[in-house]
Motif scaffolding. Structure first.
Motif, PDB file in Angstrom:
ATOM      1  N   GLU A 149       0.802  -1.229   0.000  1.00 26.65           N
ATOM      2  CA  GLU A 149       0.000   0.000   0.000  1.00 26.65           C
ATOM      3  C   GLU A 149       0.834   1.279   0.000  1.00 26.65           C
ATOM      4  O   GLU A 149       0.307   2.355  -0.258  1.00 26.65           O
ATOM      5  CB  GLU A 149      -0.919   0.008   1.220  1.00 26.65           C
ATOM      6  CG  GLU A 149      -1.988  -1.061   1.169  1.00 26.65           C
ATOM      7  CD  GLU A 149      -2.842  -1.102   2.427  1.00 26.65           C
ATOM      8  OE1 GLU A 149      -2.397  -0.621   3.489  1.00 26.65           O
ATOM      9  OE2 GLU A 149      -3.958  -1.617   2.339  1.00 26.65           O
ATOM     10  N   SER A 150       2.124   1.186   0.327  1.00 27.87           N
ATOM     11  CA  SER A 150       2.960   2.384   0.467  1.00 27.87           C
ATOM     12  C   SER A 150       3.525   2.831  -0.874  1.00 27.87           C
ATOM     13  O   SER A 150       3.920   2.013  -1.703  1.00 27.87           O
ATOM     14  CB  SER A 150       4.126   2.097   1.422  1.00 27.87           C
ATOM     15  OG  SER A 150       3.649   1.793   2.702  1.00 27.87           O
ATOM     16  N   PHE A 151       3.577   4.139  -1.033  1.00 32.25           N
ATOM     17  CA  PHE A 151       4.187   4.716  -2.219  1.00 32.25           C
ATOM     18  C   PHE A 151       5.684   4.768  -2.023  1.00 32.25           C
ATOM     19  O   PHE A 151       6.142   5.108  -0.942  1.00 32.25           O
ATOM     20  CB  PHE A 151       3.630   6.130  -2.455  1.00 32.25           C
ATOM     21  CG  PHE A 151       4.180   6.780  -3.688  1.00 32.25           C
ATOM     22  CD1 PHE A 151       3.695   6.447  -4.928  1.00 32.25           C
ATOM     23  CD2 PHE A 151       5.223   7.695  -3.594  1.00 32.25           C
ATOM     24  CE1 PHE A 151       4.214   7.031  -6.068  1.00 32.25           C
ATOM     25  CE2 PHE A 151       5.752   8.280  -4.724  1.00 32.25           C
ATOM     26  CZ  PHE A 151       5.242   7.940  -5.966  1.00 32.25           C
ATOM     27  N   PRO A 152       6.487   4.445  -2.952  1.00 30.52           N
ATOM     28  CA  PRO A 152       6.231   4.069  -4.329  1.00 30.52           C
ATOM     29  C   PRO A 152       6.238   2.552  -4.579  1.00 30.52           C
ATOM     30  O   PRO A 152       6.074   2.114  -5.714  1.00 30.52           O
ATOM     31  CB  PRO A 152       7.363   4.737  -5.088  1.00 30.52           C
ATOM     32  CG  PRO A 152       8.515   4.727  -4.136  1.00 30.52           C
ATOM     33  CD  PRO A 152       7.890   4.847  -2.765  1.00 30.52           C
ATOM     34  N   THR A 153       6.399   1.748  -3.496  1.00 30.29           N
ATOM     35  CA  THR A 153       6.404   0.298  -3.729  1.00 30.29           C
ATOM     36  C   THR A 153       5.049  -0.205  -4.216  1.00 30.29           C
ATOM     37  O   THR A 153       4.973  -1.270  -4.821  1.00 30.29           O
ATOM     38  CB  THR A 153       6.826  -0.499  -2.473  1.00 30.29           C
ATOM     39  OG1 THR A 153       5.989  -0.130  -1.383  1.00 30.29           O
ATOM     40  CG2 THR A 153       8.280  -0.289  -2.138  1.00 30.29           C
ATOM     41  N   ASN A 154       3.972   0.566  -3.985  1.00 34.33           N
ATOM     42  CA  ASN A 154       2.662   0.138  -4.484  1.00 34.33           C
ATOM     43  C   ASN A 154       2.643   0.075  -6.012  1.00 34.33           C
ATOM     44  O   ASN A 154       1.914  -0.725  -6.599  1.00 34.33           O
ATOM     45  CB  ASN A 154       1.548   1.031  -3.946  1.00 34.33           C
ATOM     46  CG  ASN A 154       1.662   2.472  -4.392  1.00 34.33           C
ATOM     47  OD1 ASN A 154       2.709   2.930  -4.838  1.00 34.33           O
ATOM     48  ND2 ASN A 154       0.578   3.204  -4.239  1.00 34.33           N
ATOM     49  N   ILE A 155       3.462   0.879  -6.656  1.00 29.86           N
ATOM     50  CA  ILE A 155       3.546   0.844  -8.124  1.00 29.86           C
ATOM     51  C   ILE A 155       4.170  -0.478  -8.568  1.00 29.86           C
ATOM     52  O   ILE A 155       3.653  -1.148  -9.474  1.00 29.86           O
ATOM     53  CB  ILE A 155       4.358   2.056  -8.638  1.00 29.86           C
ATOM     54  CG1 ILE A 155       3.627   3.352  -8.283  1.00 29.86           C
ATOM     55  CG2 ILE A 155       4.605   1.940 -10.139  1.00 29.86           C
ATOM     56  CD1 ILE A 155       4.449   4.612  -8.491  1.00 29.86           C
ATOM     57  N   VAL A 156       5.271  -0.853  -7.920  1.00 33.16           N
ATOM     58  CA  VAL A 156       5.932  -2.122  -8.246  1.00 33.16           C
ATOM     59  C   VAL A 156       4.996  -3.282  -7.927  1.00 33.16           C
ATOM     60  O   VAL A 156       4.853  -4.222  -8.720  1.00 33.16           O
ATOM     61  CB  VAL A 156       7.266  -2.261  -7.476  1.00 33.16           C
ATOM     62  CG1 VAL A 156       7.915  -3.611  -7.732  1.00 33.16           C
ATOM     63  CG2 VAL A 156       8.215  -1.126  -7.836  1.00 33.16           C
ATOM     64  N   ALA A 157       4.317  -3.218  -6.777  1.00 32.49           N
ATOM     65  CA  ALA A 157       3.394  -4.293  -6.380  1.00 32.49           C
ATOM     66  C   ALA A 157       2.272  -4.440  -7.399  1.00 32.49           C
ATOM     67  O   ALA A 157       1.889  -5.562  -7.752  1.00 32.49           O
ATOM     68  CB  ALA A 157       2.818  -4.000  -4.995  1.00 32.49           C
ATOM     69  N   GLY A 158       1.758  -3.323  -7.876  1.00 31.12           N
ATOM     70  CA  GLY A 158       0.694  -3.372  -8.878  1.00 31.12           C
ATOM     71  C   GLY A 158       1.167  -3.946 -10.199  1.00 31.12           C
ATOM     72  O   GLY A 158       0.457  -4.732 -10.834  1.00 31.12           O
ATOM     73  N   GLN A 159       2.375  -3.594 -10.598  1.00 26.84           N
ATOM     74  CA  GLN A 159       2.921  -4.082 -11.860  1.00 26.84           C
ATOM     75  C   GLN A 159       3.160  -5.589 -11.838  1.00 26.84           C
ATOM     76  O   GLN A 159       3.050  -6.255 -12.862  1.00 26.84           O
ATOM     77  CB  GLN A 159       4.229  -3.361 -12.202  1.00 26.84           C
ATOM     78  CG  GLN A 159       4.041  -1.919 -12.587  1.00 26.84           C
ATOM     79  CD  GLN A 159       3.194  -1.781 -13.838  1.00 26.84           C
ATOM     80  OE1 GLN A 159       3.413  -2.439 -14.844  1.00 26.84           O
ATOM     81  NE2 GLN A 159       2.195  -0.920 -13.761  1.00 26.84           N
ATOM     82  N   PHE A 160       3.492  -6.128 -10.676  1.00 26.62           N
ATOM     83  CA  PHE A 160       3.779  -7.558 -10.566  1.00 26.62           C
ATOM     84  C   PHE A 160       2.662  -8.334  -9.866  1.00 26.62           C
ATOM     85  O   PHE A 160       2.856  -9.470  -9.445  1.00 26.62           O
ATOM     86  CB  PHE A 160       5.120  -7.765  -9.848  1.00 26.62           C
ATOM     87  CG  PHE A 160       6.291  -7.322 -10.672  1.00 26.62           C
ATOM     88  CD1 PHE A 160       6.778  -8.131 -11.694  1.00 26.62           C
ATOM     89  CD2 PHE A 160       6.885  -6.088 -10.457  1.00 26.62           C
ATOM     90  CE1 PHE A 160       7.858  -7.713 -12.460  1.00 26.62           C
ATOM     91  CE2 PHE A 160       7.967  -5.665 -11.226  1.00 26.62           C
ATOM     92  CZ  PHE A 160       8.448  -6.480 -12.225  1.00 26.62           C
ATOM     93  N   SER A 161       1.502  -7.714  -9.747  1.00 29.00           N
ATOM     94  CA  SER A 161       0.278  -8.349  -9.224  1.00 29.00           C
ATOM     95  C   SER A 161       0.425  -8.927  -7.823  1.00 29.00           C
ATOM     96  O   SER A 161      -0.122  -9.988  -7.520  1.00 29.00           O
ATOM     97  CB  SER A 161      -0.206  -9.444 -10.186  1.00 29.00           C
ATOM     98  OG  SER A 161      -0.446  -8.908 -11.461  1.00 29.00           O
ATOM     99  N   PHE A 162       1.135  -8.248  -6.949  1.00 25.44           N
ATOM    100  CA  PHE A 162       1.179  -8.666  -5.549  1.00 25.44           C
ATOM    101  C   PHE A 162      -0.162  -8.313  -4.911  1.00 25.44           C
ATOM    102  O   PHE A 162      -0.693  -7.229  -5.145  1.00 25.44           O
ATOM    103  CB  PHE A 162       2.313  -7.953  -4.794  1.00 25.44           C
ATOM    104  CG  PHE A 162       3.664  -8.528  -5.073  1.00 25.44           C
ATOM    105  CD1 PHE A 162       4.165  -9.575  -4.313  1.00 25.44           C
ATOM    106  CD2 PHE A 162       4.455  -8.029  -6.098  1.00 25.44           C
ATOM    107  CE1 PHE A 162       5.417 -10.106  -4.568  1.00 25.44           C
ATOM    108  CE2 PHE A 162       5.705  -8.551  -6.361  1.00 25.44           C
ATOM    109  CZ  PHE A 162       6.184  -9.600  -5.592  1.00 25.44           C
ATOM    110  N   GLN A 163      -0.694  -9.230  -4.134  1.00 25.86           N
ATOM    111  CA  GLN A 163      -1.995  -9.032  -3.498  1.00 25.86           C
ATOM    112  C   GLN A 163      -1.830  -8.925  -1.992  1.00 25.86           C
ATOM    113  O   GLN A 163      -0.965  -9.577  -1.409  1.00 25.86           O
ATOM    114  CB  GLN A 163      -2.918 -10.217  -3.802  1.00 25.86           C
ATOM    115  CG  GLN A 163      -3.194 -10.438  -5.275  1.00 25.86           C
ATOM    116  CD  GLN A 163      -4.000  -9.306  -5.876  1.00 25.86           C
ATOM    117  OE1 GLN A 163      -4.942  -8.823  -5.266  1.00 25.86           O
ATOM    118  NE2 GLN A 163      -3.616  -8.870  -7.063  1.00 25.86           N
ATOM    119  N   LYS A 164      -2.701  -8.117  -1.372  1.00 26.49           N
ATOM    120  CA  LYS A 164      -2.695  -8.031   0.078  1.00 26.49           C
ATOM    121  C   LYS A 164      -3.092  -9.390   0.652  1.00 26.49           C
ATOM    122  O   LYS A 164      -3.887 -10.112   0.071  1.00 26.49           O
ATOM    123  CB  LYS A 164      -3.690  -6.970   0.559  1.00 26.49           C
ATOM    124  CG  LYS A 164      -3.223  -5.554   0.310  1.00 26.49           C
ATOM    125  CD  LYS A 164      -4.243  -4.520   0.701  1.00 26.49           C
ATOM    126  CE  LYS A 164      -4.662  -4.645   2.127  1.00 26.49           C
ATOM    127  NZ  LYS A 164      -5.638  -3.636   2.554  1.00 26.49           N
TER     128      LYS A 164
END
Length: 186
Positions: A149-164
């Protein structure tokens, strides 16, 4: 000179992306490790239950519905499921075991039985281990979810489909309280 600045910036961004991705993978693996710890303890509890039931059956054979309910919950626990499903089954199992121990209170000879006391001690130890495993798992989930959820790692997480990940919680506030069970002979 301007080319070196662009190259330096590209290396920094690339380095950050690698660090963020690796951090997300590490935290995801810690969540899986934490869940494995909970699963092991739930399995240990499920393996102990048949012995506990057989011991109580010898004294309170007329409690068939309770024994049946516990057997059903044990089967659901062994079958697995999502974190939420296992949490609900665990909550129901704790309540059913509380009822089983309440039944045992009516039988002084059962409370005095060494095998029953040993099983009760083992179950108490396993419940403590489940609680510790739950804390570890929930801490790992918190770290992963914060990173996602934290910026900017949320961008990387979204790009690689990491889920909470889902927390392992007890839903009912009354169930959060640890039942006090005392089987020591007086």
């Amino acid at each position: 000179m301007f080319g070196y600045s662009i190259l330096g910036l590209a290396i920094l961004i690339g380095g950050y992306l690698v660090w963020a991705y690796n951090g997300l993978v590490k935290n995801k693996n810690l969540v899986e490790e934490g869940w494995s710890g909970i699963d092991v303890q739930l399995r240990r509890r499920a393996d102990l239950i048949p012995n506990l039931i057989e011991t109580v059956k010898g004294y309170a054979a007329h409690e068939d519905k309770l024994f049946h309910d516990i057997a059903e919950l044990r089967a659901k626990s062994i079958a697995g499921g999502t974190v939420g499903e296992q949490s609900a089954v665990g909550q129901a199992m704790s309540a059913a075991l509380g009822r089983l121990f309440a039944v045992a209170e009516a039988y002084p000879e059962l409370k005095a039985d060494a095998n029953f006391r040993d099983l009760q001690d083992k179950l108490s130890h396993i419940e403590d281990e489940i609680q510790l495993s739950r804390r570890y798992y929930n801490g790992a989930v918190r770290n992963l979810n914060t990173m996602i959820e934290s910026f900017p790692t949320n961008i990387v997480a979204g790009q690689f489909s990491f889920q909470k990940a889902e927390f392992f919680e007890i839903g009912d506030a009354a169930a959060r309280e640890v039942p006090k069970v005392d089987f020591k002979t007086r």
